[in-house]
Scaffold this motif. Sequence first.
Motif, PDB file in Angstrom:
ATOM      1  N   UNK A 101      15.454  21.993  26.378  1.00 37.26           N
ATOM      2  CA  UNK A 101      14.291  21.275  26.363  1.00 37.26           C
ATOM      3  C   UNK A 101      13.416  21.645  25.268  1.00 37.26           C
ATOM      4  N   UNK A 102      12.423  20.763  25.052  1.00 35.84           N
ATOM      5  CA  UNK A 102      11.395  21.084  24.011  1.00 35.84           C
ATOM      6  C   UNK A 102      10.127  20.689  24.615  1.00 35.84           C
ATOM      7  N   UNK A 103       9.683  21.359  25.559  1.00 39.13           N
ATOM      8  CA  UNK A 103       8.357  21.345  26.062  1.00 39.13           C
ATOM      9  C   UNK A 103       7.085  21.310  25.102  1.00 39.13           C
ATOM     10  N   UNK A 104       6.403  20.223  25.368  1.00 35.56           N
ATOM     11  CA  UNK A 104       5.080  20.193  24.396  1.00 35.56           C
ATOM     12  C   UNK A 104       5.508  19.711  22.929  1.00 35.56           C
ATOM     13  N   UNK A 105       6.358  19.455  23.014  1.00 29.18           N
ATOM     14  CA  UNK A 105       7.027  19.039  21.262  1.00 29.18           C
ATOM     15  C   UNK A 105       7.018  20.157  20.481  1.00 29.18           C
ATOM     16  N   UNK A 106       7.156  21.509  20.674  1.00 30.68           N
ATOM     17  CA  UNK A 106       7.233  22.653  19.725  1.00 30.68           C
ATOM     18  C   UNK A 106       8.435  23.193  19.936  1.00 30.68           C
ATOM     19  N   UNK A 107       8.251  24.633  20.711  1.00 34.07           N
ATOM     20  CA  UNK A 107       9.203  25.347  20.916  1.00 34.07           C
ATOM     21  C   UNK A 107      10.384  24.684  21.769  1.00 34.07           C
ATOM     22  N   UNK A 108      11.733  25.176  21.601  1.00 34.44           N
ATOM     23  CA  UNK A 108      12.774  24.711  22.317  1.00 34.44           C
ATOM     24  C   UNK A 108      13.687  25.753  22.783  1.00 34.44           C
ATOM     25  N   UNK A 109      14.506  25.504  24.089  1.00 35.72           N
ATOM     26  CA  UNK A 109      15.012  26.566  24.586  1.00 35.72           C
ATOM     27  C   UNK A 109      16.516  25.772  24.834  1.00 35.72           C
TER      28      UNK A 109
END
Lengths: 116, 115
Positions: A68-76
Motif C-alpha cells: 500500500x501507499x497511503x497518501x501517495x508518499x511512503x509505502x509498505x
Amino acid sequence: EAGVAQSPRYKIIEKRQSVAFWCNPISGHATLYWYQQILGQGPKLLIQFQNNGVVDDSQLPKDRFSAERLKGVDSTLKIQPAKLEDSAVYLCASSLAPGGSRAEAFFGQGTRLTVV
Amino acid sequence: AQKVTQAQTEISVVEKEDVTLDCVYETRDTTYYLFWYKQPPSGELVFLIRRNSFDEQNEISGRYSWNFQKSTSSFNFTITASQVVDSAVYFCALSELVGYSTLTFGKGTMLLVSP
C-alpha cells in the motif's frame, strides 16, 4: 537531495511468519516501484504505484504479498505468510513520472530478506 | 514481451584492462529506452545511462562508453582502464518510451577487477 530510504536493511524470519518492509521515496516522486531481486538474477517488478493508486501488480503473488501507499508518499510491502522462496532483496525505487524522460528510477539500498 | 539478455555471467580482469559488457534486447515496441545500472556490494542500484531508441549515437563519459546498435539489438558497455572500484554487478534494462514504463532487467554481469 535525499535518496530513497528503505528499512530494515536486513531481516531473518522463519517460514510462515509475516514481515513488512517500508519505503520512503524521493520527495516529489509520484511513481513508486517495488522490485524483488533473487540472488543471481535481475530485479523483477512486483508492483508499481502512481501516487496512491496501483498501476501494475501483475507479478505480485497476491495470495501472500500486499502493498500500500497511503497518501501517495511512503509505502509498505508485506508478506504473509513467508515461504523459503521469498528469500531475496526487496528494492524500492521512485521516479518523477511513470513514463517518458522523467521515468528514470532511483533505487534504495534494499531490504535483504532471509526465510529459514 | 520485452526481454534483456546479458550472456556474460561473470568477468574477471586485471586493473587497467579494458572490458566490454554485452547486452542484447528484444522488444516489439518501436520506441523504447535502454539503461545501464551498477550494483556495488552495498546493494543500491546506481543509474549510469539512459538512451532512447531514436538516438543511436555512441556515448562516452570518462572511462565509460556505450555502443548502441539497433540493427543487432545490442547496447554494449565498455569500461576503459578498469579500476578495482569498478567491481560490481552491472545490469542492462529496457522500458517503453511512454506510458507506464517499468524496467525489464537482464540477469546482470558480475565484474571483478583485481589489482
